[in-house]
Structure formats: C-alpha cells, structure tokens
Design an enzyme around this catalytic site. Structure first.
Site, PDB file in Angstrom:
ATOM      1  N   GLY A  51      48.525  21.259  40.007  1.00  0.00           N
ATOM      2  CA  GLY A  51      48.649  20.300  38.913  1.00  0.00           C
ATOM      3  C   GLY A  51      47.285  19.741  38.598  1.00  0.00           C
ATOM      4  O   GLY A  51      46.394  19.782  39.452  1.00  0.00           O
ATOM      5  N   CYS A  59      47.255  24.223  46.073  1.00  0.00           N
ATOM      6  CA  CYS A  59      46.238  23.416  45.400  1.00  0.00           C
ATOM      7  C   CYS A  59      46.629  21.932  45.397  1.00  0.00           C
ATOM      8  O   CYS A  59      46.673  21.321  46.443  1.00  0.00           O
ATOM      9  CB  CYS A  59      45.999  23.967  43.989  1.00  0.00           C
ATOM     10  SG  CYS A  59      44.429  23.403  43.310  1.00  0.00           S
ATOM     11  N   TYR A  60      46.977  21.358  44.242  1.00  0.00           N
ATOM     12  CA  TYR A  60      47.412  19.958  44.228  1.00  0.00           C
ATOM     13  C   TYR A  60      48.551  19.745  45.224  1.00  0.00           C
ATOM     14  O   TYR A  60      48.604  18.724  45.918  1.00  0.00           O
ATOM     15  CB  TYR A  60      47.865  19.568  42.809  1.00  0.00           C
ATOM     16  CG  TYR A  60      48.407  18.164  42.699  1.00  0.00           C
ATOM     17  CD1 TYR A  60      47.562  17.089  42.429  1.00  0.00           C
ATOM     18  CD2 TYR A  60      49.775  17.901  42.881  1.00  0.00           C
ATOM     19  CE1 TYR A  60      48.057  15.798  42.341  1.00  0.00           C
ATOM     20  CE2 TYR A  60      50.277  16.608  42.793  1.00  0.00           C
ATOM     21  CZ  TYR A  60      49.420  15.560  42.518  1.00  0.00           C
ATOM     22  OH  TYR A  60      49.910  14.287  42.436  1.00  0.00           O
ATOM     23  N   HIS A 115      44.947  29.739  44.492  1.00  0.00           N
ATOM     24  CA  HIS A 115      46.179  30.073  43.765  1.00  0.00           C
ATOM     25  C   HIS A 115      46.622  31.498  44.090  1.00  0.00           C
ATOM     26  O   HIS A 115      46.172  32.448  43.453  1.00  0.00           O
ATOM     27  CB  HIS A 115      45.957  29.933  42.254  1.00  0.00           C
ATOM     28  CG  HIS A 115      45.870  28.515  41.811  1.00  0.00           C
ATOM     29  ND1 HIS A 115      46.970  27.761  41.509  1.00  0.00           N
ATOM     30  CD2 HIS A 115      44.801  27.692  41.658  1.00  0.00           C
ATOM     31  CE1 HIS A 115      46.605  26.536  41.179  1.00  0.00           C
ATOM     32  NE2 HIS A 115      45.288  26.467  41.265  1.00  0.00           N
ATOM     33  N   GLU A 162      49.246  32.925  43.309  1.00  0.00           N
ATOM     34  CA  GLU A 162      50.115  33.485  42.265  1.00  0.00           C
ATOM     35  C   GLU A 162      49.359  34.211  41.158  1.00  0.00           C
ATOM     36  O   GLU A 162      49.956  34.990  40.415  1.00  0.00           O
ATOM     37  CB  GLU A 162      50.989  32.377  41.655  1.00  0.00           C
ATOM     38  CG  GLU A 162      50.262  31.313  40.835  1.00  0.00           C
ATOM     39  CD  GLU A 162      49.671  30.175  41.666  1.00  0.00           C
ATOM     40  OE1 GLU A 162      49.520  30.342  42.891  1.00  0.00           O
ATOM     41  OE2 GLU A 162      49.327  29.132  41.076  1.00  0.00           O
ATOM     42  N   ASP A 177      65.528  40.393  23.373  1.00  0.00           N
ATOM     43  CA  ASP A 177      66.472  39.431  23.952  1.00  0.00           C
ATOM     44  C   ASP A 177      67.875  39.603  23.380  1.00  0.00           C
ATOM     45  O   ASP A 177      68.845  39.749  24.129  1.00  0.00           O
ATOM     46  CB  ASP A 177      66.005  37.984  23.720  1.00  0.00           C
ATOM     47  CG  ASP A 177      64.610  37.747  24.237  1.00  0.00           C
ATOM     48  OD1 ASP A 177      64.154  38.545  25.078  1.00  0.00           O
ATOM     49  OD2 ASP A 177      63.966  36.784  23.793  1.00  0.00           O
ATOM     50  N   LYS A 219      61.001  36.811  30.744  1.00  0.00           N
ATOM     51  CA  LYS A 219      60.969  37.930  29.793  1.00  0.00           C
ATOM     52  C   LYS A 219      60.888  39.288  30.500  1.00  0.00           C
ATOM     53  O   LYS A 219      61.570  40.236  30.114  1.00  0.00           O
ATOM     54  CB  LYS A 219      59.761  37.756  28.867  1.00  0.00           C
ATOM     55  CG  LYS A 219      59.744  38.675  27.690  1.00  0.00           C
ATOM     56  CD  LYS A 219      60.538  38.076  26.570  1.00  0.00           C
ATOM     57  CE  LYS A 219      60.511  38.896  25.318  1.00  0.00           C
ATOM     58  NZ  LYS A 219      61.213  38.203  24.223  1.00  0.00           N
TER      59      LYS A 219
END
Ligand code: XMP
Length: 528
Positions: free
Chosen positions: A63, A90-91, A178, A180, A236, A384
């Site tokens: 964050g 992180c945060y 991070h 990710e 979609d 998605k």
C-alpha cells in the site's frame, strides 16, 4: 468491500487484505494461478469475520501509506491471535512488524525502487527453491528498523537488511519486495511455498471445478425460470452464453442489439456462430436506424455516449418485454468490477483511509440497476484470464476467446464529430484492412487493440491526375496489460506501408493515413 459470500459457495482458501496497493488484485491472481482460490477483502475486515470464513492463510497487501502516519490503514490486531498463517507484503510486512512490537522508519537515503538481488540466509519453508541472488522487485520508502520478538531474518538485499523475515513458530512471514510482479523472478515459487507448504492449501481451484460449481449454482438459482442475456460478442458475454446454455439449455434467450456500430461482418458472424452453429437461441434486434438517427447533429463525445447508452436501455426494455417475460437477467460481471465497485476504503494514491470510494468507469454498467430482473452473474468470481480459460474449456473458438476489447458504443466513438452512414461505411472498410493486415503479419495477439479512427477534416491529395480532398484515417495500435495504461505499438515499416496503401487505395473517401504515437497517459486508447 463486500465480505459477504452471497454466492453461497466455496470459501476462499487465501484472503488478501487490501491496503491500497495497485498490486492487490495481482496477488489474488497469482495465488489462483497455483490453483488455490483467493479473494481480495478490505483491510478493515474484522478478525471475527475472518474466523468465520476460516481461510487457510492471510496475505496483507502492499500500500502507498506509511504505517507510522495518522491516517494509515491498520488491520484488526486480533488477527494475530487467529492461529492462521500470515504473509505481509511490503506495507503489509511493515504493518506486521509494527503491530507486533517492532519498529518501522523512513529509509533515509536507502529507499529502494526497482530490481534488487535477494541474498537468502535461511532457505527454509518460505524461501525454499528461491535462489539466492535472484531478482526481486522493490518499491519502498520505509524500512524495518527493529524486528518484533520471535522474528528472524530470512534474506537481505544491498539496501534492505530485513528483506524477508519470519516468526516460524507463529507462522508469520514478511517480505519487503513484491513476489507477485513478473520482475520478481522467483516470486511465484515463494507464493507456492506459502500457500502449499505453510498454509496447507490444496490445488483445487481449476477450470473444470469452476464450471461444475457454476452450473450447479445457476441451476439451483434459476430453477425452471427463463433467463435473458444481452450478447455483445465479447469474450465475457460469449462465455456466459456457453455456460448458461450448458446449465439451463433453452431456458436461455440471448438478445443481440445491433446498434449499427459494429465492425464489418460482425453481426453476421455472431448470428451465424451462436444461433446456427451452436444452437444458442439469439434474437437479432436490428436497431441501426434508431441509433444513427438519434446521433444526427451530435458532435460532443460525452453526449454521444449518453445518447447511445440511453437508447440501448430503451431498446433493451422494449425488446425484453416483447420476448419475455423473463425472471432473470444474466450479466457478465467480473471480479475486478466487484472489487472496484465495492471500494477498498483506501485511497490508492495517498494510501489514506477513506470512508467510501466512488469510481465510475465506462466499462462498467450498461443497464440500470432498477430493472425488474433478478441477476445471474456466474462470472463474478473470475478474473479476465480465468474467463478466457473457462470460455476455451466450454468450446469457444480462439477467435472469440482472444478477441481485442471493443467499446460498447463501437465505431461511433471512433468517428470524431457527427456519425453518418457514409463515415461508418468508410471506417468499417478501413478497420477491416487494419485487422486483416495485423493478423496476416502474425501480430494480432501481441497487440492489445488495433483499429482505425476517422477524423472529420479533409486534406488535399492526388490520385492519378485527380486532386482529392478527403478524410484521413488514424491508425491506433497499442500494447497494454489491462487498458489502464498503454504504449503505442512499434510495428514493422512494411506492415505500416501495406496498411496505408490498402486504405488509401481501397477505401472511398480517404486519401491519407496517419499513425498515432501517443501513450496512455497522457492520451487515451480511444479517441473519444
Ligand atoms: P480509454 O479510451 O479510456 O479506453 O483509454 C480504455 C479501454 O476501455 C475501452 N473503452 C470502452 N469500453 N465502453 C466500453 O465497453 C466504452 O464506452 C468504452 N470506452 C473505452 C477501450 O476500448 C479500451 O480497451
């Protein structure tokens, strides 16, 4: 953010508490890539709610805030007594350290942004198979000064002594980087270690499992009632049509409203594909004349969008009454829409706590909330990329599964100024050439969107012995991850030459082709 599991099904194995990072969703996607079901929830979710939900692990996101500031978002301190493993990113790591009695300070002169090699000191559990020296992505202005009692260091970087830390007994882990993001080379290995070895999750979030669950839920929800779906031809609504056909067969009616702003051949393709080839009942509504006459004399982009949106609702209401009655309306709402519309209670720029977050995005919505239907939204748990997998598994062809995004108002917002039939025909022809050439060059899937825009000005040219005075076409091709930011695509000169030659030679009313080399920001992808 809604914490209710109103779909009445599968509980998340991993909960991501969102402290406002732009990467919170990405963490959820990475966890799901390991076939473990995860949900993003507000940082303010209480320990009691979490106890009831009983996830096997909790991840605290990053964050933009600093944990020692007054308006910093904090988590319920009782979370530390739940007995559930926690990974702070992180945060999230700084918050863990601070709440458990350690100290976090500004990293004066030692802030770290970008790639940094991680030196592993303790390769147990969290860092198993994370190679020492591998690159991790750093982005922080604060550092941990003192670790709480019970914590040890697992790894460091040149600027950050405590780059990864753990309290092995209580199964609390923190990483300053991070894992990710794609730039973290062994990030996914770390996430796998956390979800499998530390939390004991099972790999059971698979496409097949999702389809089975979704079909059973839709059947239970809908019973013998009729369902209406507004089909657009995008991935979609197409995936939704296939899923619902499988779940409820002929209780499904699809409606395709042709506003007249589709690409060349698309209405025919859609009808042929769904109705004739897959036997999915699609009602074709030809509303072309209605839409174009409403746009007579309209040049302002916002006004155009508003008129198209309102007309769409009118046609939808009339036609659904004519074809109905229907009890249910199916919508292709996806998980990012759910997260966004619920809000996260954190301002993603300042990192401060906020009461409500109001966001309007042109991609969301379409139909008003007060329609007399109950909603069927089986895709609302999916990202998605997961929708694409489901679509593929249900038999949708690549042509639809990997189709470029196309805006709801269609070509109407790619004709600047007034929309006329003549300009629409012209743009359709130019757009087809762009698509054909990009496909033939094998670049279709490397590009996020490739299209033509028609400008309402004329310039002088010469063709044969004739002087021409005609419109220019803008070629707009961008690369992007999610449409929020984009860069203009670098394309081979020969391809550009072919596109330009063909458009000027084959499209009546056009005598010039120009290339848009603007990134987003500051430009937008569309021109209106
Ligand atoms: P912009 O132009 O804002 O577009 O950079 C970002 C993405 O959104 C798509 N877009 C729309 N999609 N209705 C939609 O369904 C719209 O009114 C609309 N306007 C833009 C655009 O194609 C791009 O992918």
């Amino acid at each position: 953010m809604s914490n209710s599991q109103s779909e009445g099904q599968r509980q998340p194995a991993i909960v991501i508490l969102d402290f406002g990072s732009q990467y919170s969703e990405l963490i959820a996607r990475r966890v799901r890539e390991t076939e473990v079901y995860s949900l993003v929830m507000s940082y303010s979710t209480s320990a009691d709610e979490l106890r009831q939900l009983a996830p096997k692990g909790i991840i605290l996101s990053g964050g933009p805030s600093s944990v020692y500031t007054e308006r910093a978002p904090l988590c319920d301190p009782n979370i530390w007594d739940l007995g559930i493993p926690v990974l702070g990113v992180c945060y999230g790591m700084q918050l863990m350290v601070q709440q458990l009695g350690g100290r976090v300070e500004p990293a004066i002169g030692k802030a770290e942004y970008g790639k940094a090699p991680l030196q592993v000191e303790d390769p147990r559990d969290l860092l198993t198979n994370v190679e020492s020296g591998s690159t991790m992505w750093m982005s922080h202005g604060d550092v941990v000064r003192d670790l709480p009692e019970g914590f040890v260091r697992l790894a460091h970087t040149a600027n950050t002594p405590d780059a990864a830390v753990a309290d092995h007994n209580r199964q609390f882990y923190g990483v300053q980087f991070h894992p990710e993001v794609v730039h973290s080379s062994h990030g996914i290995a770390l996430i796998r270690n956390f979800v499998y070895h530390i939390c004991g999750c099972e790999p059971n979030w698979t496409t097949t499992a999702f389809i089975e669950e979704a079909i059973a839920q839709v059947q239970a929800q809908v019973g013998q009632k009729r369902v209406l779906l507004a089909l657009s031809g995008g991935v979609d609504s197409s995936t939704l049509a296939f899923l619902l056909k499988k779940a409820i067969g002929d209780q499904l009616t699809c409606m395709f409203i042709d506003q007249g702003f589709m690409r060349k051949g698309e209405p025919e393709f859609l009808m042929d594909f769904f109705d004739r080839k897959f036997n999915i009942n699609v009602e074709y509504i030809n509303a072309r004349q209605r839409f174009i006459s409403k746009l007579n004399g309209i040049v302002d982009p916002e006004e155009k969008r508003k008129i198209i949106g309102t007309e769409f609702i009118r046609v939808f209401e009339e036609e659904s009454a004519r074809l109905g009655p229907f009890d249910y309306l199916a919508q292709g709402t996806l998980y990012p829409d759910v997260i966004e519309s619920a809000g996260t209670n954190v301002d993603r720029k300042t990192g401060e706590r906020v009461a409500v977050k109001i966001k309007s995005h042109h991609n969301v919505g379409g139909l008003p909330k007060d329609l007399q239907f109950k909603l069927v939204e089986p895709l609302r748990r999916l990202f998605k990329d997961e929708v694409r997998k489901v679509g593929r598994a249900l038999g949708l062809p690549e042509e639809i599964v990997r189709r470029h995004p196309f805006p709801g108002p269609g070509l109407a917002i790619r004709i600047l100024g007034e929309v006329t039939d003549e300009k629409l025909n012209c743009l359709r022809d130019a757009d087809l050439i762009v698509r054909e050439e990009i496909r033939d060059a094998g670049l279709y899937h490397d590009i996020w969107q490739a299209f033509a825009v028609l400008l309402p000005v004329r310039s002088v040219g010469v063709m044969g012995d004739q002087r021409t005075y005609a419109w220019p076409i803008v070629l707009r091709c961008v690369s992007s991850e999610d449409g929020m930011t984009a860069d203009w695509s670098r394309m081979p000169d020969e391809l550009l030459e072919r596109i330009s030659n063909r458009i000027v030679n084959e499209v009546r009313g056009v005598n010039r082709v120009v290339l848009d080399i603007t990134s987003k920001p500051p430009g937008t992808i569309e021109w209106e």
